[in-house]
Write a protein that holds these residues in place. Structure first.
Motif, PDB file in Angstrom:
ATOM      1  N   LEU A  11       0.993  -1.217   0.035  1.00 30.65           N
ATOM      2  CA  LEU A  11       0.059   0.017  -0.180  1.00 30.65           C
ATOM      3  C   LEU A  11       0.924   1.288  -0.002  1.00 30.65           C
ATOM      4  CD1 LEU A  11      -2.690   1.590   0.335  1.00 30.65           C
ATOM      5  CD2 LEU A  11      -2.424   1.126   2.882  1.00 30.65           C
ATOM      6  N   VAL A  12       0.610   2.080  -1.060  1.00 30.01           N
ATOM      7  CA  VAL A  12       1.510   3.304  -1.083  1.00 30.01           C
ATOM      8  C   VAL A  12       0.369   4.469  -1.238  1.00 30.01           C
ATOM      9  CG1 VAL A  12       1.863   3.005  -3.455  1.00 30.01           C
ATOM     10  CG2 VAL A  12       3.550   4.323  -2.246  1.00 30.01           C
ATOM     11  N   ALA A 105       1.264 -15.702 -23.582  1.00 30.15           N
ATOM     12  CA  ALA A 105       0.083 -16.517 -23.189  1.00 30.15           C
ATOM     13  C   ALA A 105       0.688 -18.145 -23.050  1.00 30.15           C
ATOM     14  CB  ALA A 105      -0.987 -16.700 -24.155  1.00 30.15           C
ATOM     15  N   ARG A 106       1.712 -18.269 -23.788  1.00 25.67           N
ATOM     16  CA  ARG A 106       2.271 -19.686 -23.860  1.00 25.67           C
ATOM     17  C   ARG A 106       3.499 -19.683 -22.890  1.00 25.67           C
ATOM     18  NH1 ARG A 106       1.835 -22.695 -29.268  1.00 25.67           N
ATOM     19  NH2 ARG A 106       2.448 -24.313 -28.098  1.00 25.67           N
ATOM     20  N   GLY A 107       3.748 -18.813 -22.015  1.00 22.10           N
ATOM     21  CA  GLY A 107       4.988 -18.598 -21.241  1.00 22.10           C
ATOM     22  C   GLY A 107       4.641 -18.775 -20.005  1.00 22.10           C
ATOM     23  N   ALA A 108       5.467 -18.484 -19.045  1.00 25.66           N
ATOM     24  CA  ALA A 108       5.466 -18.862 -17.727  1.00 25.66           C
ATOM     25  C   ALA A 108       4.958 -17.629 -16.930  1.00 25.66           C
ATOM     26  CB  ALA A 108       6.772 -19.029 -17.181  1.00 25.66           C
ATOM     27  N   TRP A 109       4.097 -17.658 -15.835  1.00 28.16           N
ATOM     28  CA  TRP A 109       3.611 -16.618 -15.029  1.00 28.16           C
ATOM     29  C   TRP A 109       3.688 -16.767 -13.687  1.00 28.16           C
ATOM     30  CZ3 TRP A 109       1.006 -12.493 -17.154  1.00 28.16           C
ATOM     31  CH2 TRP A 109       0.708 -12.588 -18.650  1.00 28.16           C
ATOM     32  N   GLY A 110       4.177 -15.668 -12.919  1.00 27.98           N
ATOM     33  CA  GLY A 110       3.951 -15.788 -11.336  1.00 27.98           C
ATOM     34  C   GLY A 110       2.479 -15.643 -11.045  1.00 27.98           C
ATOM     35  N   LYS A 111       2.630 -15.732  -9.554  1.00 28.83           N
ATOM     36  CA  LYS A 111       1.070 -15.641  -9.184  1.00 28.83           C
ATOM     37  C   LYS A 111       0.459 -14.063  -8.917  1.00 28.83           C
ATOM     38  CE  LYS A 111       1.064 -20.043  -7.132  1.00 28.83           C
ATOM     39  NZ  LYS A 111       0.823 -21.088  -5.987  1.00 28.83           N
ATOM     40  N   GLY A 112       1.515 -13.262  -8.849  1.00 33.58           N
ATOM     41  CA  GLY A 112       1.259 -11.793  -8.531  1.00 33.58           C
ATOM     42  C   GLY A 112       1.434 -11.372  -7.429  1.00 33.58           C
ATOM     43  N   THR A 113       1.603 -10.024  -7.414  1.00 34.49           N
ATOM     44  CA  THR A 113       1.651  -9.115  -6.132  1.00 34.49           C
ATOM     45  C   THR A 113       0.919  -7.905  -6.122  1.00 34.49           C
ATOM     46  OG1 THR A 113       3.331  -8.117  -4.488  1.00 34.49           O
ATOM     47  CG2 THR A 113       3.892  -7.965  -7.060  1.00 34.49           C
ATOM     48  N   LEU A 114       0.138  -7.676  -5.042  1.00 37.71           N
ATOM     49  CA  LEU A 114      -0.936  -6.388  -4.951  1.00 37.71           C
ATOM     50  C   LEU A 114      -0.263  -5.286  -4.866  1.00 37.71           C
ATOM     51  CD1 LEU A 114      -3.914  -5.973  -5.468  1.00 37.71           C
ATOM     52  CD2 LEU A 114      -3.977  -6.248  -2.962  1.00 37.71           C
ATOM     53  N   VAL A 115      -0.800  -4.329  -5.588  1.00 36.20           N
ATOM     54  CA  VAL A 115      -0.146  -2.773  -5.279  1.00 36.20           C
ATOM     55  C   VAL A 115      -1.563  -2.207  -5.171  1.00 36.20           C
ATOM     56  CG1 VAL A 115       0.712  -1.056  -6.613  1.00 36.20           C
ATOM     57  CG2 VAL A 115       1.795  -3.157  -6.896  1.00 36.20           C
ATOM     58  N   THR A 116      -1.610  -1.484  -4.123  1.00 36.79           N
ATOM     59  CA  THR A 116      -2.647  -0.619  -3.895  1.00 36.79           C
ATOM     60  C   THR A 116      -2.265   0.664  -3.467  1.00 36.79           C
ATOM     61  OG1 THR A 116      -3.931  -2.330  -2.617  1.00 36.79           O
ATOM     62  CG2 THR A 116      -4.796  -0.101  -2.671  1.00 36.79           C
ATOM     63  N   VAL A 117      -2.775   2.049  -4.424  1.00 37.43           N
ATOM     64  CA  VAL A 117      -2.465   3.241  -4.325  1.00 37.43           C
ATOM     65  C   VAL A 117      -3.623   4.028  -3.700  1.00 37.43           C
ATOM     66  CG1 VAL A 117      -1.375   5.241  -5.570  1.00 37.43           C
ATOM     67  CG2 VAL A 117      -0.876   2.858  -6.191  1.00 37.43           C
ATOM     68  N   SER A 118      -3.664   4.611  -2.580  1.00 41.24           N
ATOM     69  CA  SER A 118      -4.301   5.681  -1.997  1.00 41.24           C
ATOM     70  C   SER A 118      -4.323   6.919  -2.252  1.00 41.24           C
ATOM     71  CB  SER A 118      -4.452   5.289  -0.450  1.00 41.24           C
ATOM     72  OG  SER A 118      -3.173   5.895  -0.075  1.00 41.24           O
ATOM     73  N   SER A 119      -5.396   7.427  -2.539  1.00 45.49           N
ATOM     74  CA  SER A 119      -5.660   9.041  -3.169  1.00 45.49           C
ATOM     75  C   SER A 119      -5.645   9.939  -1.943  1.00 45.49           C
ATOM     76  CB  SER A 119      -6.834   9.213  -3.571  1.00 45.49           C
ATOM     77  OG  SER A 119      -7.982   8.841  -2.907  1.00 45.49           O
TER      78      SER A 119
END
Length: 119
Positions: A11-12, A105-119
């Motif tokens: 969170l930033v 689409a045929r490559g390798a993917w990670g599971k993701g990391t969440l970025v949250t930007v507050s106003s």
């Protein structure tokens, strides 16, 4: 297939910065084109930036040009995304991907990391 793990999300406040990392294992990292994608709630996944394996040529989506920087360290098997001047609309799940072709689409993917930007 290479395995990918993202980190560095959080969170930033708007205007702030974050640096994401994507650690790769399993195959020769330097042989892969690498990319960062993101997916916001209710929206399609979109390519943010990419970097080639051969000469680290970079490419960016217009909406992040001048704010985000993609880089890679082949010795550390790691790719980075430095994000500056973050906006609330940058809030999304960020994924890294790797491909030896032009077909993500045929490559390798990670599971993701969440970025949250507050106003």
């Amino acid at each position: 297939q290479v395995q990918l793990v993202e980190s560095g999300g959080g969170l930033v406040q708007a205007g702030g910065s974050l640096k994401l990392s994507c650690a790769a294992s399993g195959r020769t990292f330097s042989n892969y084109h690498m990319g960062w994608f993101r997916q916001a709630p209710g929206k399609a996944r979109e390519l943010i930036a990419s970097i080639t394996w051969s000469d680290s040529t970079t490419d960016y989506a217009d909406f992040v040009k001048g704010r985000f920087t993609i880089s890679r360290d082949n010795a550390k098997n790691t790719m980075y995304l430095q994000m500056n001047k973050l906006k609330p609309e940058d809030t999304a799940l960020y994924y890294c991907a790797a491909t030896t072709t032009t077909n993500w689409a045929r490559g390798a993917w990670g599971k993701g990391t969440l970025v949250t930007v507050s106003s």
